[in-house]
Design a protein around this motif. Sequence first.
Motif, PDB file in Angstrom:
ATOM      1  N   HIS A 179     -12.846 -16.861  11.905  1.00 24.42           N
ATOM      2  CA  HIS A 179     -11.806 -17.448  11.060  1.00 24.42           C
ATOM      3  C   HIS A 179     -12.415 -18.464  10.098  1.00 24.42           C
ATOM      4  N   GLY A 180     -12.172 -18.285   8.815  1.00 23.46           N
ATOM      5  CA  GLY A 180     -12.673 -19.200   7.803  1.00 23.46           C
ATOM      6  C   GLY A 180     -14.133 -19.009   7.449  1.00 23.46           C
ATOM      7  N   GLN A 181     -14.780 -18.024   8.022  1.00 22.36           N
ATOM      8  CA  GLN A 181     -16.202 -17.780   7.772  1.00 22.36           C
ATOM      9  C   GLN A 181     -16.359 -16.837   6.583  1.00 22.36           C
ATOM     10  N   ALA A 182     -17.138 -17.266   5.601  1.00 23.85           N
ATOM     11  CA  ALA A 182     -17.376 -16.418   4.431  1.00 23.85           C
ATOM     12  C   ALA A 182     -18.379 -15.329   4.785  1.00 23.85           C
ATOM     13  N   PRO A 183     -18.144 -14.094   4.333  1.00 20.89           N
ATOM     14  CA  PRO A 183     -19.076 -13.007   4.638  1.00 20.89           C
ATOM     15  C   PRO A 183     -20.342 -13.094   3.804  1.00 20.89           C
ATOM     16  N   ALA A 184     -21.439 -12.647   4.373  1.00 24.49           N
ATOM     17  CA  ALA A 184     -22.683 -12.556   3.607  1.00 24.49           C
ATOM     18  C   ALA A 184     -22.570 -11.425   2.596  1.00 24.49           C
ATOM     19  N   ARG A 215     -25.214   6.584   8.020  1.00 20.99           N
ATOM     20  CA  ARG A 215     -24.480   5.337   8.134  1.00 20.99           C
ATOM     21  C   ARG A 215     -24.757   4.777   9.522  1.00 20.99           C
ATOM     22  N   LEU A 216     -25.326   3.581   9.578  1.00 17.56           N
ATOM     23  CA  LEU A 216     -25.672   2.949  10.848  1.00 17.56           C
ATOM     24  C   LEU A 216     -24.753   1.766  11.095  1.00 17.56           C
ATOM     25  N   TYR A 217     -24.306   1.606  12.335  1.00 13.02           N
ATOM     26  CA  TYR A 217     -23.463   0.482  12.707  1.00 13.02           C
ATOM     27  C   TYR A 217     -24.211  -0.369  13.721  1.00 13.02           C
ATOM     28  N   GLY A 218     -24.265  -1.665  13.480  1.00  9.86           N
ATOM     29  CA  GLY A 218     -24.977  -2.550  14.377  1.00  9.86           C
ATOM     30  C   GLY A 218     -25.284  -3.861  13.691  1.00  9.86           C
ATOM     31  N   THR A 219     -26.385  -4.478  14.098  1.00  9.92           N
ATOM     32  CA  THR A 219     -26.743  -5.800  13.618  1.00  9.92           C
ATOM     33  C   THR A 219     -28.175  -5.841  13.112  1.00  9.92           C
ATOM     34  N   VAL A 220     -28.365  -6.427  11.938  1.00 10.16           N
ATOM     35  CA  VAL A 220     -29.718  -6.687  11.442  1.00 10.16           C
ATOM     36  C   VAL A 220     -30.238  -7.870  12.246  1.00 10.16           C
ATOM     37  N   THR A 221     -31.380  -7.691  12.895  1.00 10.76           N
ATOM     38  CA  THR A 221     -31.909  -8.722  13.785  1.00 10.76           C
ATOM     39  C   THR A 221     -33.125  -9.453  13.231  1.00 10.76           C
ATOM     40  N   PRO A 238     -37.586   0.711   7.081  1.00  7.89           N
ATOM     41  CA  PRO A 238     -38.242   0.242   5.856  1.00  7.89           C
ATOM     42  C   PRO A 238     -37.188  -0.172   4.824  1.00  7.89           C
ATOM     43  N   VAL A 239     -37.379  -1.337   4.210  1.00 10.64           N
ATOM     44  CA  VAL A 239     -36.411  -1.856   3.245  1.00 10.64           C
ATOM     45  C   VAL A 239     -36.168  -0.875   2.103  1.00 10.64           C
ATOM     46  N   HIS A 240     -37.197  -0.186   1.645  1.00  8.04           N
ATOM     47  CA  HIS A 240     -37.018   0.732   0.517  1.00  8.04           C
ATOM     48  C   HIS A 240     -36.137   1.935   0.862  1.00  8.04           C
ATOM     49  N   ARG A 241     -35.809   2.117   2.135  1.00  5.99           N
ATOM     50  CA  ARG A 241     -34.925   3.208   2.553  1.00  5.99           C
ATOM     51  C   ARG A 241     -33.459   2.773   2.673  1.00  5.99           C
ATOM     52  N   ILE A 242     -33.185   1.469   2.557  1.00  4.10           N
ATOM     53  CA  ILE A 242     -31.820   0.956   2.718  1.00  4.10           C
ATOM     54  C   ILE A 242     -31.094   1.009   1.379  1.00  4.10           C
ATOM     55  N   VAL A 243     -29.918   1.633   1.379  1.00  2.00           N
ATOM     56  CA  VAL A 243     -29.103   1.745   0.173  1.00  2.00           C
ATOM     57  C   VAL A 243     -28.173   0.539   0.055  1.00  2.00           C
ATOM     58  N   ALA A 244     -27.552   0.124   1.158  1.00  2.00           N
ATOM     59  CA  ALA A 244     -26.608  -1.001   1.118  1.00  2.00           C
ATOM     60  C   ALA A 244     -26.422  -1.585   2.507  1.00  2.00           C
ATOM     61  N   LEU A 245     -26.056  -2.865   2.543  1.00  2.63           N
ATOM     62  CA  LEU A 245     -25.671  -3.546   3.772  1.00  2.63           C
ATOM     63  C   LEU A 245     -24.295  -4.135   3.536  1.00  2.63           C
ATOM     64  N   SER A 246     -23.437  -4.077   4.535  1.00  3.76           N
ATOM     65  CA  SER A 246     -22.121  -4.689   4.384  1.00  3.76           C
ATOM     66  C   SER A 246     -21.712  -5.352   5.683  1.00  3.76           C
ATOM     67  N   GLY A 247     -20.793  -6.289   5.582  1.00  5.21           N
ATOM     68  CA  GLY A 247     -20.279  -6.987   6.754  1.00  5.21           C
ATOM     69  C   GLY A 247     -19.109  -6.239   7.362  1.00  5.21           C
ATOM     70  N   ASP A 248     -18.512  -6.837   8.364  1.00  6.17           N
ATOM     71  CA  ASP A 248     -17.348  -6.257   9.037  1.00  6.17           C
ATOM     72  C   ASP A 248     -16.287  -7.345   9.124  1.00  6.17           C
TER      73      ASP A 248
END
Length: 65
Positions: free
Chosen positions: A54-59, A9-15, A38-48
């Motif tokens: 305020h009022g910003q919809a999450p990706a 589990r990695l915490y940070g920002t996709v740049t 590598p994209v094929h190694r990523i299981v999931a991405l989530s927001g925080d």
Amino acid sequence: MRDETVLHRLYGTVTSYEPGTGRVGFSPTGGHPAISVPVHRIVALSGDRRRRGHGQAPAHEPYEE
């Protein structure tokens, strides 16, 4: 090849995303050096939801266990 599958589990920002190589640039929290994943190694991405403005919809909705 690795003997076992390991989930991290990695915490940070996709740049960045490099479509030609299929790699995502990732900047970990805590001042750790940026990495390329590598994209094929990523299981999931989530927001925080605590870092969302305020009022910003999450990706992506946060992952809840």
